[in-house]
Design a protein around this motif. Structure first.
Motif, mmCIF file in Angstrom:
data_model
loop_
_atom_site.group_PDB
_atom_site.id
_atom_site.type_symbol
_atom_site.label_atom_id
_atom_site.label_comp_id
_atom_site.label_asym_id
_atom_site.label_seq_id
_atom_site.Cartn_x
_atom_site.Cartn_y
_atom_site.Cartn_z
ATOM 1 N N ASN A 108 28.699 14.384 95.067
ATOM 2 C CA ASN A 108 29.258 15.687 94.714
ATOM 3 C C ASN A 108 28.689 16.154 93.380
ATOM 4 O O ASN A 108 28.868 15.488 92.360
ATOM 5 N N HIS A 109 28.059 17.306 93.371
ATOM 6 C CA HIS A 109 27.393 17.787 92.148
ATOM 7 C C HIS A 109 28.390 18.057 91.027
ATOM 8 O O HIS A 109 28.017 18.048 89.855
ATOM 9 N N ASP A 110 29.658 18.294 91.382
ATOM 10 C CA ASP A 110 30.662 18.543 90.342
ATOM 11 C C ASP A 110 30.867 17.338 89.435
ATOM 12 O O ASP A 110 31.405 17.475 88.332
ATOM 13 N N ASN A 111 30.488 16.165 89.880
ATOM 14 C CA ASN A 111 30.720 14.946 89.120
ATOM 15 C C ASN A 111 29.553 14.575 88.209
ATOM 16 O O ASN A 111 29.563 13.502 87.611
ATOM 17 N N TYR A 112 28.577 15.440 88.112
ATOM 18 C CA TYR A 112 27.438 15.177 87.234
ATOM 19 C C TYR A 112 27.643 15.890 85.903
ATOM 20 O O TYR A 112 28.084 17.040 85.855
ATOM 21 N N ASN A 113 27.308 15.191 84.815
ATOM 22 C CA ASN A 113 27.586 15.703 83.473
ATOM 23 C C ASN A 113 26.434 16.504 82.885
ATOM 24 O O ASN A 113 26.653 17.391 82.063
ATOM 25 N N PHE A 114 25.234 16.142 83.266
ATOM 26 C CA PHE A 114 24.065 16.770 82.663
ATOM 27 C C PHE A 114 23.105 17.226 83.765
ATOM 28 O O PHE A 114 22.860 16.490 84.721
ATOM 29 N N TRP A 115 22.563 18.419 83.583
ATOM 30 C CA TRP A 115 21.601 18.993 84.518
ATOM 31 C C TRP A 115 20.444 19.603 83.740
ATOM 32 O O TRP A 115 20.594 20.011 82.597
ATOM 33 N N GLY A 116 19.342 19.690 84.411
ATOM 34 C CA GLY A 116 18.228 20.438 83.865
ATOM 35 C C GLY A 116 17.886 21.590 84.793
ATOM 36 O O GLY A 116 18.464 21.709 85.868
ATOM 37 N N PRO A 117 16.966 22.444 84.389
ATOM 38 C CA PRO A 117 16.498 23.506 85.265
ATOM 39 C C PRO A 117 15.786 22.912 86.473
ATOM 40 O O PRO A 117 15.241 21.814 86.392
ATOM 41 N N GLY A 118 15.825 23.586 87.564
ATOM 42 C CA GLY A 118 15.268 23.063 88.794
ATOM 43 C C GLY A 118 13.794 23.353 88.955
ATOM 44 O O GLY A 118 13.173 24.063 88.157
ATOM 45 N N THR A 119 13.260 22.798 90.012
ATOM 46 C CA THR A 119 11.867 23.042 90.383
ATOM 47 C C THR A 119 11.835 23.445 91.850
ATOM 48 O O THR A 119 12.512 22.838 92.682
ATOM 49 N N LEU A 120 11.077 24.495 92.138
ATOM 50 C CA LEU A 120 11.073 25.067 93.479
ATOM 51 C C LEU A 120 10.107 24.331 94.394
ATOM 52 O O LEU A 120 8.931 24.146 94.053
ATOM 53 N N VAL A 121 10.629 23.971 95.554
ATOM 54 C CA VAL A 121 9.803 23.373 96.608
ATOM 55 C C VAL A 121 9.812 24.335 97.794
ATOM 56 O O VAL A 121 10.879 24.713 98.283
ATOM 57 N N THR A 122 8.645 24.731 98.212
ATOM 58 C CA THR A 122 8.513 25.624 99.359
ATOM 59 C C THR A 122 7.627 24.952 100.398
ATOM 60 O O THR A 122 6.491 24.567 100.093
ATOM 61 N N VAL A 123 8.172 24.819 101.604
ATOM 62 C CA VAL A 123 7.429 24.191 102.690
ATOM 63 C C VAL A 123 7.171 25.246 103.756
ATOM 64 O O VAL A 123 8.113 25.777 104.353
ATOM 65 N N SER A 124 5.925 25.545 103.970
ATOM 66 C CA SER A 124 5.581 26.566 104.954
ATOM 67 C C SER A 124 5.380 25.937 106.331
ATOM 68 O O SER A 124 4.951 24.794 106.452
ATOM 69 N N SER A 125 5.705 26.708 107.346
ATOM 70 C CA SER A 125 5.593 26.191 108.716
ATOM 71 C C SER A 125 4.227 26.483 109.313
ATOM 72 O O SER A 125 3.419 27.175 108.739
#
Length: 125
Positions: A108-125
Motif C-alpha cells: 500500500n503506497h500510503d505506508n511509504y514515508n519517502f517518495w521521489g519524482p517518477g520516471t515515465l515508461v512507455t511501451v508501444s504496441s
C-alpha cells in the motif's frame, strides 16, 4: 531524504528497461524500497519491493512476477527494477519509495514515508 528514479523511456513490446532509484539521506539497508506505478486517474499501484533490512527479501505484484526483478546495491544506495518482456499495459509513471512498515503493509503506497519524482515508461504496441 531524496529519492530519484530514472531509467524510463519509450520501448517496444517485448523489450527491456532497467529503472534505478538512487537514495540519499537514508541507507536502503535499513528500509524496504518499493516500486509503484501510476497511470492518469488511477491510484499508485504496487509493482515490487525489496526489504533490504530483512535478508533482502523480494516481493512482486502478480503482473510483475516472472518478468521484473528488483535488486539493491547497498554500497551505492541504489535499488534497481529490471523489467523484461514489457507490455503496453506496463506503461505508467514509475515511482520508488521507502518504508519501514510491516511486511503485510508494503503493498500500500500510503505506508511509504519517502517518495521521489517518477520516471515515465512507455511501451508501444
Amino acid at each position: 531524504v531524496q529519492l530519484q528514479a530514472f531509467g524510463g523511456g519509450l520501448v517496444q513490446t517485448g523489450e527491456s528497461l532497467r529503472l534505478s532509484c538512487a537514495v540519499s539521506g537514508r541507507a536502503i539497508r535499513s528500509y524496504t524500497t518499493g516500486w509503484f506505478r501510476q497511470t492518469p486517474g488511477n491510484e499508485r499501484e504496487f509493482v515490487a519491493a525489496i526489504r533490504s533490512w530483512s535478508g533482502a527479501s523480494t516481493h512482486y505484484a502478480e503482473s510483475a512476477k516472472g518478468r521484473f526483478t528488483i535488486s539493491g546495491d547497498n554500497a551505492k544506495n541504489i535499488v534497481y527494477l529490471q523489467m523484461n518482456r514489457l507490455k503496453p499495459e506496463d506503461t505508467a509513471v514509475y515511482f520508488c519509495g521507502l518504508t519501514r512498515t510491516a511486511l503485510s503493509a508494503i503493498y500500500n503506497h500510503d505506508n511509504y514515508n519517502f517518495w521521489g519524482p517518477g520516471t515515465l515508461v512507455t511501451v508501444s504496441s
